[in-house]
Each structure stands twice: as structure tokens, then as C-alpha cells.
Design an enzyme around this catalytic site. Sequence first.
Site, PDB file in Angstrom:
ATOM      1  N   LYS A  18       0.868  -1.190   0.000  1.00 30.87           N
ATOM      2  CA  LYS A  18       0.000   0.000   0.000  1.00 30.87           C
ATOM      3  C   LYS A  18       0.891   1.222   0.000  1.00 30.87           C
ATOM      4  O   LYS A  18       2.010   1.183   0.517  1.00 30.87           O
ATOM      5  CB  LYS A  18      -0.884   0.023   1.252  1.00 30.87           C
ATOM      6  CG  LYS A  18      -2.131   0.854   1.099  1.00 30.87           C
ATOM      7  CD  LYS A  18      -3.241   0.048   0.454  1.00 30.87           C
ATOM      8  CE  LYS A  18      -4.442   0.880   0.120  1.00 30.87           C
ATOM      9  NZ  LYS A  18      -5.567   0.027  -0.312  1.00 30.87           N
ATOM     10  N   ASP A  63      -6.972   4.158  -4.556  1.00 31.31           N
ATOM     11  CA  ASP A  63      -7.668   4.030  -3.267  1.00 31.31           C
ATOM     12  C   ASP A  63      -8.273   5.419  -3.043  1.00 31.31           C
ATOM     13  O   ASP A  63      -8.489   6.166  -4.015  1.00 31.31           O
ATOM     14  CB  ASP A  63      -6.695   3.612  -2.154  1.00 31.31           C
ATOM     15  CG  ASP A  63      -7.405   3.186  -0.860  1.00 31.31           C
ATOM     16  OD1 ASP A  63      -7.918   2.059  -0.799  1.00 31.31           O
ATOM     17  OD2 ASP A  63      -7.488   4.001   0.090  1.00 31.31           O
ATOM     18  N   GLY A  81     -20.264   7.330   2.499  1.00 30.30           N
ATOM     19  CA  GLY A  81     -19.344   7.769   1.452  1.00 30.30           C
ATOM     20  C   GLY A  81     -20.122   8.118   0.194  1.00 30.30           C
ATOM     21  O   GLY A  81     -21.335   7.896   0.095  1.00 30.30           O
ATOM     22  N   PHE A  82     -19.414   8.675  -0.779  1.00 27.84           N
ATOM     23  CA  PHE A  82     -20.032   8.886  -2.099  1.00 27.84           C
ATOM     24  C   PHE A  82     -18.962   8.739  -3.176  1.00 27.84           C
ATOM     25  O   PHE A  82     -19.014   9.345  -4.232  1.00 27.84           O
ATOM     26  CB  PHE A  82     -20.741  10.239  -2.185  1.00 27.84           C
ATOM     27  CG  PHE A  82     -19.830  11.446  -2.006  1.00 27.84           C
ATOM     28  CD1 PHE A  82     -19.578  11.948  -0.745  1.00 27.84           C
ATOM     29  CD2 PHE A  82     -19.246  12.071  -3.096  1.00 27.84           C
ATOM     30  CE1 PHE A  82     -18.734  13.055  -0.569  1.00 27.84           C
ATOM     31  CE2 PHE A  82     -18.405  13.190  -2.934  1.00 27.84           C
ATOM     32  CZ  PHE A  82     -18.148  13.666  -1.659  1.00 27.84           C
ATOM     33  N   GLY A  83     -17.982   7.863  -2.886  1.00 32.32           N
ATOM     34  CA  GLY A  83     -16.862   7.690  -3.810  1.00 32.32           C
ATOM     35  C   GLY A  83     -17.081   6.543  -4.771  1.00 32.32           C
ATOM     36  O   GLY A  83     -18.200   6.063  -4.980  1.00 32.32           O
ATOM     37  N   ASN A  84     -15.979   6.112  -5.335  1.00 30.37           N
ATOM     38  CA  ASN A  84     -15.962   5.055  -6.339  1.00 30.37           C
ATOM     39  C   ASN A  84     -16.619   3.772  -5.824  1.00 30.37           C
ATOM     40  O   ASN A  84     -17.409   3.129  -6.521  1.00 30.37           O
ATOM     41  CB  ASN A  84     -14.477   4.815  -6.695  1.00 30.37           C
ATOM     42  CG  ASN A  84     -14.276   3.574  -7.508  1.00 30.37           C
ATOM     43  OD1 ASN A  84     -13.920   2.527  -6.992  1.00 30.37           O
ATOM     44  ND2 ASN A  84     -14.536   3.682  -8.792  1.00 30.37           N
ATOM     45  N   VAL A  85     -16.319   3.421  -4.593  1.00 33.23           N
ATOM     46  CA  VAL A  85     -16.783   2.154  -4.042  1.00 33.23           C
ATOM     47  C   VAL A  85     -18.289   2.207  -3.767  1.00 33.23           C
ATOM     48  O   VAL A  85     -19.033   1.276  -4.105  1.00 33.23           O
ATOM     49  CB  VAL A  85     -15.946   1.832  -2.781  1.00 33.23           C
ATOM     50  CG1 VAL A  85     -16.541   0.678  -2.012  1.00 33.23           C
ATOM     51  CG2 VAL A  85     -14.503   1.524  -3.177  1.00 33.23           C
ATOM     52  N   TRP A 107     -20.468   4.076  -5.219  1.00 34.03           N
ATOM     53  CA  TRP A 107     -21.136   4.122  -6.525  1.00 34.03           C
ATOM     54  C   TRP A 107     -21.349   2.709  -7.098  1.00 34.03           C
ATOM     55  O   TRP A 107     -22.466   2.338  -7.485  1.00 34.03           O
ATOM     56  CB  TRP A 107     -20.296   5.003  -7.468  1.00 34.03           C
ATOM     57  CG  TRP A 107     -20.635   4.926  -8.913  1.00 34.03           C
ATOM     58  CD1 TRP A 107     -21.712   5.504  -9.528  1.00 34.03           C
ATOM     59  CD2 TRP A 107     -19.894   4.241  -9.934  1.00 34.03           C
ATOM     60  NE1 TRP A 107     -21.681   5.221 -10.877  1.00 34.03           N
ATOM     61  CE2 TRP A 107     -20.572   4.448 -11.153  1.00 34.03           C
ATOM     62  CE3 TRP A 107     -18.715   3.491  -9.939  1.00 34.03           C
ATOM     63  CZ2 TRP A 107     -20.120   3.922 -12.361  1.00 34.03           C
ATOM     64  CZ3 TRP A 107     -18.253   2.961 -11.137  1.00 34.03           C
ATOM     65  CH2 TRP A 107     -18.957   3.187 -12.328  1.00 34.03           C
TER      66      TRP A 107
HETATM   67  P1  NDP Z   1     -12.953   7.692  -2.939  1.00 29.66           P
HETATM   68  O1  NDP Z   1     -11.856   8.678  -2.801  1.00 29.66           O
HETATM   69  O2  NDP Z   1     -13.597   7.525  -4.269  1.00 29.66           O
HETATM   70  O3  NDP Z   1     -14.091   7.960  -1.860  1.00 29.66           O
HETATM   71  C1  NDP Z   1     -13.812   7.949  -0.487  1.00 29.66           C
HETATM   72  C2  NDP Z   1     -15.006   8.432   0.296  1.00 29.66           C
HETATM   73  O4  NDP Z   1     -14.710   8.412   1.687  1.00 29.66           O
HETATM   74  C3  NDP Z   1     -15.363   9.845  -0.010  1.00 29.66           C
HETATM   75  O5  NDP Z   1     -16.733  10.016   0.176  1.00 29.66           O
HETATM   76  C4  NDP Z   1     -14.501  10.592   1.018  1.00 29.66           C
HETATM   77  O6  NDP Z   1     -14.875  11.882   1.238  1.00 29.66           O
HETATM   78  C5  NDP Z   1     -14.698   9.750   2.230  1.00 29.66           C
HETATM   79  N1  NDP Z   1     -13.589   9.906   3.176  1.00 29.66           N
HETATM   80  C6  NDP Z   1     -12.292   9.636   2.958  1.00 29.66           C
HETATM   81  N2  NDP Z   1     -11.561   9.868   4.056  1.00 29.66           N
HETATM   82  C7  NDP Z   1     -12.411  10.315   4.970  1.00 29.66           C
HETATM   83  C8  NDP Z   1     -12.274  10.724   6.300  1.00 29.66           C
HETATM   84  N3  NDP Z   1     -11.084  10.712   6.919  1.00 29.66           N
HETATM   85  N4  NDP Z   1     -13.395  11.117   6.948  1.00 29.66           N
HETATM   86  C9  NDP Z   1     -14.605  11.093   6.346  1.00 29.66           C
HETATM   87  N5  NDP Z   1     -14.804  10.705   5.089  1.00 29.66           N
HETATM   88  C10 NDP Z   1     -13.729  10.331   4.413  1.00 29.66           C
HETATM   89  O7  NDP Z   1     -12.354   6.304  -2.445  1.00 29.66           O
HETATM   90  P2  NDP Z   1     -12.901   4.843  -2.685  1.00 29.66           P
HETATM   91  O8  NDP Z   1     -14.368   4.847  -2.897  1.00 29.66           O
HETATM   92  O9  NDP Z   1     -12.007   4.217  -3.694  1.00 29.66           O
HETATM   93  O10 NDP Z   1     -12.574   4.153  -1.281  1.00 29.66           O
HETATM   94  C11 NDP Z   1     -13.544   4.054  -0.210  1.00 29.66           C
HETATM   95  C12 NDP Z   1     -13.117   2.945   0.748  1.00 29.66           C
HETATM   96  O11 NDP Z   1     -13.052   1.695   0.065  1.00 29.66           O
HETATM   97  C13 NDP Z   1     -11.737   3.133   1.399  1.00 29.66           C
HETATM   98  O12 NDP Z   1     -11.761   2.615   2.708  1.00 29.66           O
HETATM   99  C14 NDP Z   1     -10.834   2.265   0.525  1.00 29.66           C
HETATM  100  O13 NDP Z   1      -9.687   1.863   1.212  1.00 29.66           O
HETATM  101  C15 NDP Z   1     -11.781   1.113   0.239  1.00 29.66           C
HETATM  102  N6  NDP Z   1     -11.465   0.301  -0.916  1.00 29.66           N
HETATM  103  C16 NDP Z   1     -11.238   0.849  -2.138  1.00 29.66           C
HETATM  104  C17 NDP Z   1     -10.984   0.055  -3.228  1.00 29.66           C
HETATM  105  C18 NDP Z   1     -10.773   0.607  -4.581  1.00 29.66           C
HETATM  106  O14 NDP Z   1     -10.497  -0.172  -5.484  1.00 29.66           O
HETATM  107  N7  NDP Z   1     -10.906   1.897  -4.806  1.00 29.66           N
HETATM  108  C19 NDP Z   1     -10.920  -1.402  -3.102  1.00 29.66           C
HETATM  109  C20 NDP Z   1     -11.218  -1.893  -1.779  1.00 29.66           C
HETATM  110  C21 NDP Z   1     -11.464  -1.059  -0.754  1.00 29.66           C
HETATM  111  P3  NDP Z   1     -13.750  13.040   1.039  1.00 29.66           P
HETATM  112  O15 NDP Z   1     -12.926  12.697  -0.140  1.00 29.66           O
HETATM  113  O16 NDP Z   1     -14.576  14.200   0.824  1.00 29.66           O
HETATM  114  O17 NDP Z   1     -12.926  13.063   2.292  1.00 29.66           O
HETATM  115  O1  2IT Z   2      -8.006  -1.650  -0.762  1.00 25.68           O
HETATM  116  C1  2IT Z   2      -7.927  -2.163  -1.902  1.00 25.68           C
HETATM  117  O2  2IT Z   2      -8.049  -3.370  -2.084  1.00 25.68           O
HETATM  118  C2  2IT Z   2      -7.706  -1.248  -3.034  1.00 25.68           C
HETATM  119  N1  2IT Z   2      -7.647  -0.037  -2.850  1.00 25.68           N
HETATM  120  C3  2IT Z   2      -7.501  -1.818  -4.414  1.00 25.68           C
HETATM  121  C4  2IT Z   2      -6.078  -2.234  -4.615  1.00 25.68           C
HETATM  122  C5  2IT Z   2      -5.724  -2.690  -6.001  1.00 25.68           C
HETATM  123  O3  2IT Z   2      -4.536  -2.992  -6.179  1.00 25.68           O
HETATM  124  O4  2IT Z   2      -6.581  -2.750  -6.884  1.00 25.68           O
END
Ligand code: NDP
Ligand code: 2IT
Length: 443
Positions: free
Chosen positions: A124, A164, A235-239, A241
Amino acid sequence: MDKQKFIEQVAAKNPAQPEFLQAVTEVVDSVWEVYEANPKFKEAKIMDRIVEPERTIIFRVPWTDDKGEVHVNRGYRVEFNSAIGPYKGGLRFHPSVTLSILKFLGFEQTFKNSLTTLPMGGGKGGSDFDPKGKSDNEIMRFCQAFMAELFRHIGANTDVPAGDIGVGGREIGYLFGMYKKLKNEFTGVLTGKGLNWGGSLVRPEATGFGAVYFCTDMLAEVKDEIKGKTVTVSGFGNVAWGAILKINELGGKVVTLSGPDGYIYDEAGITGEKVDFLLEMRASNNDRVQDYAEEFDVPFFEGKRPWEVKCDIAMPCATQNELGEEDAKNLIANGCKYVVEVSNMGCTPEAVHTLQAKKIIFAPGKAANAGGVATSGLEMSQNSLRFNWTRAEVDEKLHRIMKDIHKQCVRYGTEGDVVDYVKGANIAGFMKVANAMLDHGIV
Ligand code: NDP
Ligand code: 2IT
């Protein structure tokens, strides 16, 4: 040595790393019995070695903003374990990033990647860089500065980063462009790439899709289904969605989203154009979920988390420790039956104990969110083949992998007529890595 002594030793060796210690404690709790029962593991000090990253790289990232001012961030790559394949895991850009957080994520990634059945070790990385409010040019310059150091440590057969929090398709593009320029080679050194330059179909949706596939099997185990269920998502990020898209497809209803500013409640369900709006909010980089409430005229609860809303299934999809003991009690009081952790370590240990004590079925992140990295593994396979699979082919493989992860959890976590998914995931993930380490000798 007993379990408690071992954890104290790890704590003493890693002061001021609470998230890392939390992740280690959870795994050690689950696997200690198996470890003690296996003299070969003990002789080879597998446990002492598995909690120590193979290599940690920390570096300076200087970059210039649009006004010409110089900034310095800290960059990291924790190469945790390469027993079963090249280091693999995402990059996180967020101001809260510390060595402790990246070590916890790299440690978890090692077991998660083992569960996927694919040949990937754990790693990581990331930076305390804050993408919020930055222009596209500033993001590009930061990514280039970050890669100007990272490139010498990674490679398609050595260490393969991905996204991430704060790192999505755009950032992977800038990182890849700089790597290619510096190394003068076009390889699968990163995953989450664009479709025109080596990316895989389904990778953007994969973490959310995978979590819902896992949830489907977890519910089927107790003769239940997603259809008709009310789901709360944070959340409202990639995951978030990806999870919402698949829940809708399977006939569930998602009623919440959250951001650092609070949560929204959409009683009618987050469907159609409202799901697309998530992507717009994310791209705007302004950290507000309140925009959704204003756009679609639904209630917004400032500074609160969505776990006070009545639901059947709760899915934390934002960040670590976002669901605590009080939240768990609220969920139980409101009749929630299942919690699927989609963020990494989204629930505190107290929350997990509270849920499990009341027989709420809990899926840990390292099993439920493994679909993201599994599809990264499929991207690596396609890059090696110099070939692209169709959307249906990738989705079918992802689905099969999630089913396999569920089976491994049931195999190692069944106690009487219940499945302890935390124990199952930890033991299954650990056994494969530990046995590979034994095979390789003391290295
Ligand atoms: P994004 O950046 O797309 O979205 C992250 C979300 O979490 C946003 O809504 C963000 O809001 C919020 N967030 C992040 N940090 C904080 C914080 N300290 N306090 C409050 N809200 C927070 O990321 P992902 O959707 O990719 O990731 C979301 C989760 O899923 C994480 O835990 C990540 O480790 C996990 N994950 C991701 C994978 C991937 O492939 N992307 C795979 C497996 C797990 P803001 O940005 O406004 O702070
Ligand atoms: O937490 C996770 O598994 C990720 N952010 C994805 C890692 C990856 O290599 O696709």
C-alpha cells in the site's frame, strides 16, 4: 509466547501506530489458535515475520502550485509481503495519511489478496497530499512528482500500485504517463488504467459489485436475499457508486450517502440519474454530499453518520473506523440484520463485537471488498496476455472469485450453525501466505 504478549511486543515495536496495531490485533486474535497448533509456523517465526513489512519506502514529494508556490508532501510505499506474488495494493492521497494507516492497509491487503485466489502479495502507498480544491494541473504535477521517486521501486513483476481514496482513473493516468516516460516501457505497472491503454472493463465498478456479490452469498447462507431490502451506504466515492449500481440491479433500495459534511436520506431510493450524480460530486473535488440534498430536494443531516437510519443492511463505504460502538447499537435497535464492511476496517473492534454478540451477520472488508483488487489481478492477467476480455468475461470471473472467497470464509469460520466471517477470512488468508513463507525458507 502467549497471544497477549505477542501483541504487546508488536505495540512496543511500533509506537504511535494505532491503526496498524488494530489491524494486527484482529488478525492475531483470529489465527492464534491455528498458529499455536502448527509447530512449523512457530519454528519459522511466521507470526513475527508476517507483521513486519518487507520494505518501507518514505520519500519527499516537492511540487509547485498554479501560483508558483512550492509545496512538500510525504510519499510512501509499504511493500508488506511478497510470499504469493508481487506487492499489490492501492495508493491513497488524503491529508489523514500516515505510516500507521498505510501499514494497516498493507497488512490487510496481504490477507485480502491471498483470499482472491490470484498470485498477488500485499502493499500500500500514498501521500498526505490533499486533492481537495486542487486544479487539474496541480493534480498532474503532484502525480508526476510522486512518480519521479516511486518509479525506481515498482514494476509489473515487482510492485503494482492502483487507486484508493483520492486516487482514481485520472490520477492513475498521470502516474502511468510519468512512469512510461521515465522507464521508456509500456507495462502493466499500475492497475485501474483507462480502457484505451491497458485497463480492464469492470474495474471501476468492481469493489462495489464484488461486495454485493459477497453479500448475496452471505444472505443465501441464511436463506435470505437482497431483493426488497433497505440498505444504508456511507461515502459517495468510487466504491459506494459501484455498490449502489449492483444493489439497484438486484432489487434492493439504497437510502443514504455520506461525506465529511454529514449524510443525506433519500426515502425513494438512489437510482437512475441520482447514481450518475455521485460521479459529478466526486469529480467536483469539493467534499460535500449536501449538493445531493440540494439537487434532489431530500433531507441532509449535518455532521451525522447514516447509521441512525432504519435499514436491513448497512454498508460502510468511506474510510476506516467510520462505524463505532454507538452506531452498532443504533443499527441493532433499528432492526438491521447484516453489516457488510466495504471500506477497509470501516468498523471499530467494539462495533464488530457488539454486532456479533447480537448475532448480526458481519462481513469484514478484507473479504467483502476484495473484488476491487481481484479485478486488478484480472487486469494484470490481461496485460500479460496482451489481450482484453469482454465485460461479461471479467464480470463472470469476478463473480466466481467472490463466491470462492465466501466459500473459504464458510470453511474456516463456521462454528455450530453460524459463520464467523472475521475468523474465516483471517484464517483462510493467513494459511496460504504462511505456507508460502515456509516454502521459501527464512528470507
Ligand atoms: P474515494 O476517494 O472515491 O471515496 C472515499 C469516500 O470516503 C469519499 O466520500 C470521502 O470523502 C470519504 N472519506 C475519505 N476519508 C475520509 C475521512 N477521513 N473522513 C470522512 N470521510 C472520508 O475512495 P474509494 O471509494 O475508492 O474508497 C472508499 C473505501 O473503500 C476506502 O476505505 C478504501 O480503502 C476502500 N477500498 C477501495 C478500493 C478501490 O479499489 N478503490 C478497493 C477496496 C477497498 P472526502 O474525499 O470528501 O474526504
Ligand atoms: O483496498 C484495496 O483493495 C484497493 N484499494 C484496491 C487495490 C488494487 O490494487 O486494486
